[in-house]
Design a protein around this motif. Structure first.
Motif, short mmCIF file in Angstrom:
data_model
loop_
_atom_site.label_atom_id
_atom_site.label_comp_id
_atom_site.label_asym_id
_atom_site.label_seq_id
_atom_site.Cartn_x
_atom_site.Cartn_y
_atom_site.Cartn_z
N LEU A 48 -11.08 -9.34 6.91
CA LEU A 48 -10.54 -8.13 6.29
C LEU A 48 -9.02 -8.08 6.44
O LEU A 48 -8.46 -8.44 7.47
CB LEU A 48 -11.15 -6.89 6.94
N ASP A 49 -8.37 -7.62 5.40
CA ASP A 49 -6.93 -7.44 5.42
C ASP A 49 -6.56 -6.38 4.37
O ASP A 49 -6.63 -6.67 3.17
CB ASP A 49 -6.22 -8.76 5.12
N LYS A 54 -7.32 -4.59 8.21
CA LYS A 54 -8.49 -4.31 9.03
C LYS A 54 -8.55 -2.82 9.36
O LYS A 54 -7.52 -2.15 9.41
CB LYS A 54 -8.44 -5.12 10.32
N LEU A 58 -17.65 -2.51 3.53
CA LEU A 58 -16.20 -2.63 3.38
C LEU A 58 -15.81 -4.06 3.03
O LEU A 58 -14.95 -4.29 2.16
CB LEU A 58 -15.52 -2.20 4.69
N ASP A 118 -16.66 -4.86 -0.65
CA ASP A 118 -15.74 -4.17 -1.57
C ASP A 118 -14.35 -4.81 -1.56
O ASP A 118 -13.70 -4.91 -2.61
CB ASP A 118 -15.62 -2.69 -1.18
N GLN A 119 -13.92 -5.25 -0.39
CA GLN A 119 -12.56 -5.80 -0.27
C GLN A 119 -12.48 -7.27 -0.68
O GLN A 119 -11.51 -7.70 -1.30
CB GLN A 119 -12.07 -5.63 1.18
N LEU A 120 -13.54 -8.04 -0.35
CA LEU A 120 -13.44 -9.49 -0.49
C LEU A 120 -13.93 -10.03 -1.83
O LEU A 120 -13.39 -11.04 -2.31
CB LEU A 120 -14.20 -10.17 0.65
N ARG A 132 -11.38 -10.64 -4.27
CA ARG A 132 -10.42 -11.64 -3.82
C ARG A 132 -10.99 -13.06 -3.88
O ARG A 132 -10.31 -14.00 -4.28
CB ARG A 132 -9.99 -11.32 -2.39
N TRP A 151 -18.12 -14.98 -1.76
CA TRP A 151 -18.83 -14.01 -0.93
C TRP A 151 -20.15 -14.57 -0.44
O TRP A 151 -20.49 -14.44 0.75
CB TRP A 151 -19.06 -12.72 -1.72
#
Length: 284
Positions: free
Chosen positions: A166-167, A169, A235, A238-240, A243, A249
């Motif tokens: 995560l970034d 975090k 989370l 949704d975030q990765l 990306r 994933w």
């Protein structure tokens, strides 16, 4: 409703908890049994379950002959509890601020119980005082809460791989902040309950085994499902995904699966759990 942050958190997280109800019931069965042993619900008792979730304690207390009332901050949890325990009264409210006897009219409660449901209040002293106001003189309070992160792989095994990606975090909660580890400090529990007017406080360390292989499998998929349905899993996806894409994933999920397989004990995923079991009484 007060405590809007936790209301939002559990509104989003209820679906994952409900979907994995059988897993959590099996994992936490030793804790459930310990709460029931110390609270002793019986015919003639009126029992309040705080943060009742999908109704595990409500069901057990009702089976013992008690009249049961549940309160939870998430509608998704309350809906599942009503379906599981039709005879229960289940209200959606913040137990810190709600007039509990006003929302669930009847005699004051003889027992107030909770399994991992009391660590999320904005003002814990106010919350425990509010619970005491709804309790009968001499009523018993019994709850379980987590000890430290370090003692509980529940909060890191497998999920740490997602956390590391995560970034930005999530911020590390301050000690005592609302959340699973809010009551890791035993002395803080004692202070809060004393300030809220509860007496005869007893706090016991209770260790148990989280056995994800309860149904005869190795437990890896059961653990993986609870990770992905939890806060970090939601989370991370949704975030990765935007990306690294779906393929990336899925590769990351496979990495988590491999990490879980490396922690099998005698062919199943098992690791320790560490909680405080807390009992107190409403002074007569």
């Amino acid at each position: 409703m007060a405590n809007e942050a936790m209301q939002q958190n559990w509104a989003e997280g209820a679906a994952g908890w409900v979907a994995n109800e059988a897993v959590f019931d099996a994992l936490f069965a030793p804790v459930t049994a310990a709460i029931l042993e110390r609270s002793g619900p019986a015919v003639g008792h009126r029992v309040l379950d705080v943060g009742c979730g999908t109704g595990t304690l409500l069901e057990k207390c009702a089976a013992a002959g008690a009249e049961v009332v549940g309160v939870d901050i998430a509608e998704g949890m309350a809906t599942a509890a009503r379906k599981r325990v039709p005879e229960a009264t289940v209200i959606v409210a913040d137990a810190q601020t709600t007039d509990l006897l006003g929302e669930a009219p009847g005699v004051p409660f003889d027992r107030v119980v909770s399994r991992f449901g009391v660590m999320f209040f904005e003002d814990s002293t106010a919350a425990f005082a509010n619970l005491r106001r709804a309790a009968a003189p001499g009523a018993r309070l019994v709850f379980a809460c987590w000890r430290s992160d370090e003692e509980n792989p529940m909060f890191s095994l497998g999920s740490q791989i997602l956390m590391d990606r995560l970034d930005p975090k999530p911020e590390t909660p301050a000690p005592g902040a609302p959340g699973p580890m809010a009551f890791a400090d035993k002395d803080r529990i004692d202070t809060l309950l004393d300030a809220a007017g509860w007496g005869s406080v007893r706090i016991e360390a209770f260790d148990f085994e989280c056995d994800y292989g309860f149904n005869g499998t190795d437990g890896v998929e059961e653990r993986l499902t609870t990770i992905l349905g939890g806060g970090i899993g939601r989370l991370a996806r949704d975030q990765l995904v935007p990306r690294i894409g779906i393929d990336g994933w899925e590769s990351l999920v496979e990495e988590v699966r491999g990490e879980l397989r490396r922690h099998l004990v005698d062919g199943a995923l098992r690791f320790p759990g560490a909680v405080w079991l807390v009992t107190a009484a409403n002074p007569v």
